[in-house]
Design a protein around this motif. Structure first.
Motif, mmCIF file in Angstrom:
data_model
loop_
_atom_site.group_PDB
_atom_site.id
_atom_site.type_symbol
_atom_site.label_atom_id
_atom_site.label_comp_id
_atom_site.label_asym_id
_atom_site.label_seq_id
_atom_site.Cartn_x
_atom_site.Cartn_y
_atom_site.Cartn_z
ATOM 1 N N ARG C 435 -7.378 1.100 4.240
ATOM 2 C CA ARG C 435 -7.529 0.294 5.469
ATOM 3 C C ARG C 435 -6.362 -0.828 5.294
ATOM 4 N NH1 ARG C 435 -12.352 0.551 3.065
ATOM 5 N NH2 ARG C 435 -12.296 -1.489 2.069
ATOM 6 N N ALA C 436 -5.322 -0.909 4.173
ATOM 7 C CA ALA C 436 -4.203 -1.592 4.342
ATOM 8 C C ALA C 436 -3.331 -1.490 5.291
ATOM 9 C CB ALA C 436 -3.534 -1.192 3.039
ATOM 10 N N LYS C 437 -2.643 -2.677 5.549
ATOM 11 C CA LYS C 437 -1.723 -2.458 7.003
ATOM 12 C C LYS C 437 -0.397 -2.139 6.749
ATOM 13 C CE LYS C 437 -3.253 -5.578 10.590
ATOM 14 N NZ LYS C 437 -4.564 -6.524 9.895
ATOM 15 N N GLY C 439 3.682 -1.698 7.761
ATOM 16 C CA GLY C 439 4.506 -2.136 8.648
ATOM 17 C C GLY C 439 5.656 -1.056 9.269
ATOM 18 N N ASP C 613 1.534 5.760 0.945
ATOM 19 C CA ASP C 613 2.414 5.258 2.051
ATOM 20 C C ASP C 613 3.854 5.101 1.780
ATOM 21 O OD1 ASP C 613 -0.219 4.336 2.755
ATOM 22 O OD2 ASP C 613 0.019 2.197 2.183
#
Lengths: 287, 172, 750
Positions: C435-437, C439, C613
């Motif tokens: 769920r981490a955003k 960039g 990521d």
């Protein structure tokens, strides 16, 4: 093979001049020992210069610096005055190999090894460094960009060695920077590198600049057209674009295991642009 | 080739050896002195498995001639523990399972010790960059970096003051 | 007494298993005293060096060794002529360790010398004159399959076709796996994506080069001391190649500085033995890093087509793949494993995977951690990712929807037992990482991976000493901490503290045959055998206790490290601990040992889900790994630290494979990057911490529920990273490694 560790520059020159067969000067040895190990280099004589105490020192040379040929890049990073004056050169030296390599490798050795991808060389060229050469006929000073003739080839004559690298006094509002591109974050040879040294006037207009590129030609290039793109500007986006374009235009690289021709041409411009921003900020006292 | 006679200090012990002029310090340590703790992973300075400290400076023993050791002070993995007392890094490597096959471990320990002697409060990034010349193929570096950071944390605790001064002199 | 899968209940409460104990070989390894392959010496030892072909493909017309033999200090020179007839199953090994009529790849061994110093050996190598006739070569897998390609072996006729072809080719064999009507499946799909992928060969990159010390006497008896994943394999192959009795050769496994599959075969050991035989002195051979890269066993390079159909709701209707793997100059690439593993994560009605085993002028591939599977998963998981993105579906939901589960029919044939794929997917979905955003220029990749795992032939001896401590001998070299996990399982079963058990790797004369350390089998199979051996010893100790107490043995039970009367009816006797019984062993019948010889079955398959990521620098094509989380089923994590270590290590090897590692061959067929400078394995500064989440779905085939964990962790990263980079860059990546020039090109910047 014979191993000599003379105590004076004079003795080193004497040994060099008198040696028969192939002779190698051993400074940090981080290139030479690799070549010896692979059988690529089989010297008859090795002259270790690390017992020559003046060559193991960083001395003031007027308002500039004389970096002895046996000074390791780690020692350069530990010299606050040098770091303050020429951060680009020091950082370039600190990019060579690993911590272990930096404990031995020297910028004079990096220069004399004459690899087009040597990290410290574009930084030295941008900074306007000279090599102090000692030989049987005495001393001479040669601009760093004039030392290499091609991969593995230098202008040094029989009996000559580089005694020190001379960095000039840094003019006011001058900043230097060196960036290279490698696929990993450490441990690789530069796929391309760019050194920028520029001077600004009180209004922030660039009055002098030197731009150099590594690993995009048989030798490190001093690109005067790239410098011209900066001079007279405030090193703004338009100037930086022109700089990048001039650098890509000057690059004449090869395809090899480290990168393609087109990649190197593109990256030369990107790196010069990024290095120029750092150099500009340094000249402005921002970093 | 004529062999060269060398007098040096290894882990504080006066040591003499003779070697060929083109022999590396690593070959001398391993093949002449039986000090096989320093490993050869590449022979070209790319893996750090042969890391040793020479006059306080971290280097690869494969990129130095044995002949260059004359009069120097050399520290190797074999001298890292003080008798039966492990160096804190050694203990933390065990505690954190910071080794799998263990062949890179001596090099990592020697390199990490050299870092902590210069910087007792390194960031994770500083640890990672300092150790970038030490290759490990088993661990993915995670537990090694944690072990080094945890050692630094412990060594900063005041208990340090009560410990005897480091046996080996470090020239910076 | 042996564990009976399906009958015996699994142990679920543990005292030692599941704890993070110190490893038995730890002290030796942090003090530099552990002895690895190159660390052993012997009196009178000679140094052996190997001469290697500079050509990718060349006929060897003549080898003149006379000048080398004349060098002072040289005691033996060997060529292929020194290796006589041998059984068929080691013919390719014989040819790979020493070229016969032809050199088949750059680095192929052609001769070897043994001398009193390395300098003399080096000098002698230079004086060996090899007369080569250079032949056309081929190194690319697709090129090698073309009818016009240079033929490497004119006796190679493709197997596995309906009709064996009359003309030789470089295609050694065709394989096919699957079930259902694939074409019909594609018709049911709302979207079908078809892509072709290429991956370059990579190397295991163990930090310790191959090394061995061989000693062979004129009496026909020999010893080898070497770093290997299987010393019994070394004994078998070397004795067969040298025409010796297997039992006349004793092989001792040194500490091993990494293997990852690359040390499951021999390269230098038979050569050292032949040199030793000829010189009648011990001979040490140590590969240089350049030799390791040129002439050990890297992976296949591959070319893979994948076609998958999906409905709008995420249901996969069919999957089809064609995999082409070149495995070097000899048949035997890992393509069948790749084809079997390709769709193993999915429960599909219609699936087909066709594999082609191709030869090329490269070193013979060896196993590398889940051999063949990472490339297949890369291709399949990339296409699944593309379908998810096109149909705007969550990639974890789609995988959960189609995931293989207990009892489902595997794409390669059998039905799965109890498996943990869903559990890893659910763990990933619940993790904050998911769920981490993100960039700018960043992307997140998801991929799953599967590996079969293996059991195999295993022999263990457990010896109880008079003081109540236990020596445990296993025959599977410890490549990552397995002595700790196996010792802990024995301690658990016996009911004694872990530090009362010392686990060692015994030599080939001291134990029955053991298969090599491979297939993630050691903690499973040697662990199972150790538990069985402990049970064997417990049975004997119960007999001793029964004798001491004068009651029948079936009235004695073993609990908490002691024999006890099984019920009040058996009489009132104070428990006899292992130490009590051991102390009386001499008086009660002699030494007490437990043994287990087994061909272990029931290695539970293993699944993992990886999340990663990345950030792509759009100006340079550089990819940075920002965050990485591994979710993998361990069945039961015997030593959690080393389970995490396997997860982390596999993930990072996958990162290297995905981004920067590759074999680069020049036009001349020579390897361009035979060193750690340009064969770029990840360094510490390239990486973030690697989060390891251990999922435990017990394996019914092991008394403690253990599954192998070593290999699965390298299967998902290639795809996960490619999916992440494709997301960050906004363009589908289809070639590995994703080196900066490739990424920049895909971005259209160059």
């Amino acid at each position: 093979m014979q191993y000599h560790a003379p105590a004076t520059v004079k003795d080193a020159v004497k040994l060099l001049a008198a040696s028969k067969g192939s002779t190698q000067v051993l400074a940090g040895g981080t290139d030479l020992l690799v070549r010896m190990r692979s059988g690529f280099s089989e010297p008859d004589t090795v002259i270790d210069i690390k017992r020559i105490s003046p060559m193991c020192k960083i001395a003031r040379d007027g308002k500039g610096f004389a970096i002895g040929a046996a000074v390791s890049s780690a020692e350069m990073s530990e010299n606050p005055a040098l770091v303050k004056a020429w951060p680009g050169v020091v950082e370039a030296a600190a990019l060579i190999g690993s911590t272990q390599i930096q404990g031995r490798a020297t910028i004079a050795g990096n220069l004399c090894n004459a690899s087009p991808a040597a990290d410290s060389v574009p930084a030295m060229v941008a900074a306007g460094a000279k090599a102090l050469i000692r030989g049987p006929k005495g001393k001479r000073k040669v601009a760093v960009e004039k030392i290499c003739k091609g991969p593995g080839k230098t202008v040094l004559k029989k009996g000559e060695l580089v005694e020190a690298i001379l960095l000039p006094a840094k003019p006011a509002r001058t900043g230097d920077a060196y960036l290279r591109f490698i696929p990993r974050t450490e441990m690789d040879i530069a796929v391309a590198g760019a050194g920028v040294c520029l001077t600004l006037d009180a209004k922030g207009v660039c009055t002098a600049a030197r731009v150099s590129l590594g690993a995009i030609a048989p030798t490190v290039l001093l690109v005067s057209k790239a410098a011209k793109a900066l001079i007279g500007t405030k090193v703004d986006d338009a100037a930086l674009d022109a700089l990048a374009k001039a650098c890509s235009a000057a690059a004449r690289p090869i395809d090899d295991k480290r990168g393609t021709k087109e990649f190197r041409i593109h990256i030369a411009g990107v790196l010069a642009r990024r290095a120029a921003i750092i150099a500009r900020d340094r000249a402005l006292g921002k970093s | 080739m004529f062999q060269i006679q060398i007098s040096t200090s290894i882990n504080g012990d006066d040591t003499e050896f003779s070697c060929e002029p083109d022999e590396t310090l690593l070959d001398v340590l391993r093949d002449r002195l039986g000090m096989t703790g320093s490993k050869e992973g590449c022979g070209t300075g790319d893996c750090g498995a042969c890391s040793v400290v020479v006059d306080g400076r971290l280097v690869c023993a494969c990129l130095m001639l044995g002949a260059e050791a004359q009069g120097r002070e050399i520290e190797t993995i074999e001298g890292m523990a003080d008798g039966t007392e492990l160096h804190p890094l050694q203990q933390k490597f065990l505690d954190h399972a910071a080794l799998q096959c263990g062949v890179c471990t001596p090099g990592f320990l020697v390199a990490a010790k050299s870092l902590l002697e210069r910087n007792d409060n390194p960031t994770e990034e500083e640890v990672r960059y300092w150790l970038a010349g030490n290759l490990c193929r088993c661990t993915g570096y995670d537990k090694i970096v944690r072990a080094v950071l945890d050692t630094a944390k412990d060594m900063r605790i005041p208990a340090k003051a009560n410990k005897p001064a480091a046996k080996k002199r470090v020239k910076a | 007494m042996n564990f009976q899968p399906g009958k015996d209940t699994l142990k679920r409460e543990f005292k030692t298993v599941g704890t993070r104990t110190p490893r038995p070989d730890g002290l030796d390894k942090i003090t530099g005293r552990a002895q690895f392959g190159a660390d052993m010496t012997a009196p009178g030892m000679l140094w052996g060096l190997i001469l290697r072909s500079p050509h990718a493909h060349a006929r060897i017309k003549n080898i003149d060794t006379s000048k080398a033999e004349a060098v002072n200090g040289v005691h033996a020179v060997v060529t292929s002529a020194d290796f006589g007839p041998c059984p068929d199953d080691v013919l390719d090994v014989r040819e790979n360790i020493m070229a016969r009529d032809k050199a088949l790849y750059d680095g192929h061994a052609v001769a070897a010398v043994a001398a009193t110093s390395r300098a003399a050996a080096r000098q002698a190598l230079k004086l060996i004159k090899v007369d080569y006739e250079v032949l056309p070569h081929v190194t690319d897998v697709d090129e090698a399959m073309k009818p016009s390609a240079p033929i490497i072996n004119n006796k190679l006729f493709t197997k596995g076709l309906d009709k064996t072809p009359r003309k030789p080719s470089n295609v050694a064999e065709r394989f096919e796996f699957g079930h259902g009507d694939v074409e019909a499946g594609f018709k049911q799909a709302d979207l079908v994506v078809e892509r072709t992928f290429k991956t370059e060969a990579t190397h295991q990159g163990y930090i310790e080069p191959h090394a061995c010390l061989a000693s062979m006497g004129t009496d026909g008896k020999g010893d080898i001391w070497c770093c290997t994943q299987g010393h019994f394999m070394v004994r078998q192959v070397c004795s067969a190649l040298l025409g010796m009795d297997a039992s006349a050769l004793r092989v001792t496994a040194s500490e091993i500085g990494g293997g990852f599959g690359g040390k499951t075969t021999v390269f230098i050991e038979p050569v050292a033995l032949a040199l030793s035989l000829k010189a009648n002195r011990p001979v040490k051979v140590v590969m240089s890093r350049s030799e390791v890269l040129r002439a050990s066993g890297p992976t296949s390079s591959t070319s893979i087509d994948v076609k998958i159909g999906m409905k709008k709701d995420g249901t996969i209707t069919a999957g089809d793949a064609t995999l082409r793997y070149q495995g070097g100059a000899f048949p035997g690439s890992a393509v069948p494993y790749g084809a079997m593993a390709a769709f193993a994560c999915y429960d599909l009605k219609a699936v087909r995977a066709v594999g082609y085993d191709v030869i090329a002028n490269r070193p013979k591939q060896a196993a590398y951690r889940a051999p063949g599977a990472p490339m297949a998963a890369y291709a399949v998981e990339s296409v699944v990712d593309e379908l998810c993105r096109e149909l705007k579906l969550d990639p974890l939901d789609v995988r959960l929807k189609n995931a293989s589960s207990d009892g489902s029919k595997a794409s390669y044939g059998p039905n799965f037992d109890v498996i943990g794929l869903r559990a890893t997917l659910e763990a990933a979905k619940a993790h904050p990482h998911y769920r981490a955003k993100l960039g700018r220029n960043q992307g997140r990749g998801v991929a799953c991976g599967f590996w079969f795992n293996f059991g195999g032939e295993t022999s263990v001896s457990l010896n109880v000493s008079a003081d109540g401590t236990v020596g445990l001998s296993v025959g599977t070299p410890d490549i990552g901490g397995s002595r700790a996990s196996i010792g802990n399982m024995a301690a658990e079963e016996l009911g004694i503290p872990h530090d009362k058990v010392r686990c060692i790797i015994a030599d080939t004369a001291s134990l029955g045959y053991n298969d090599v350390t491979d297939g993630s089998r050691v903690t499973f199979a040697s662990g199972l055998a150790a538990i069985n051996a402990a049970r064997d010893a417990i049975g004997k100790m119960c007999e001793r206790a029964a004798g001491i107490w004068g009651i029948p043995v079936d009235a004695v039970t073993w609990e908490d490290g002691a024999a006890r009367p099984s019920s009040p009816n058996a009489g009132k006797h104070e428990p006899l601990t292992l130490a009590d019984i051991a102390a009386q062993a001499g008086a009660t019948g002699g030494p007490i040992s437990g043994h287990c010889e087994i061909n272990a079955e029931g290695a539970g398959v293993s699944f993992a889900t990886h999340l990663v990521d990345t950030e792509v620098d759009p100006d340079t094509g550089h990819v940075k790994i920002l965050r990485y989380t591994v979710f993998q089923d361990a069945g039961k994590a015997v030593h959690p630290s080393y389970v995490e270590g396997q997860f982390q290590g596999g993930a990072v090897q996958g990162i290297g494979w995905a981004l920067n590692e590759e074999y680069i061959y020049g036009e001349d067929g020579r390897l361009q990057n035979a060193g750690f400078l340009d064969y770029r394995i990840p360094v510490a500064s390239d990486l973030p911490m690697i989060d390891a989440v251990i999922v435990e779905v017990p394996n019914p085939g092991h008394p403690y529920g253990v599954r192998g964990v070593g290999e699965t962790s390298i299967v998902p990263p290639l795809a996960a990273i490619s999916n992440s980079v494709s997301g960050a860059a906004g363009v589908r990546m289809t070639e590995l490694p994703m080196s900066p020039p490739r990424v920049l090109k895909a971005l259209g910047r160059i």
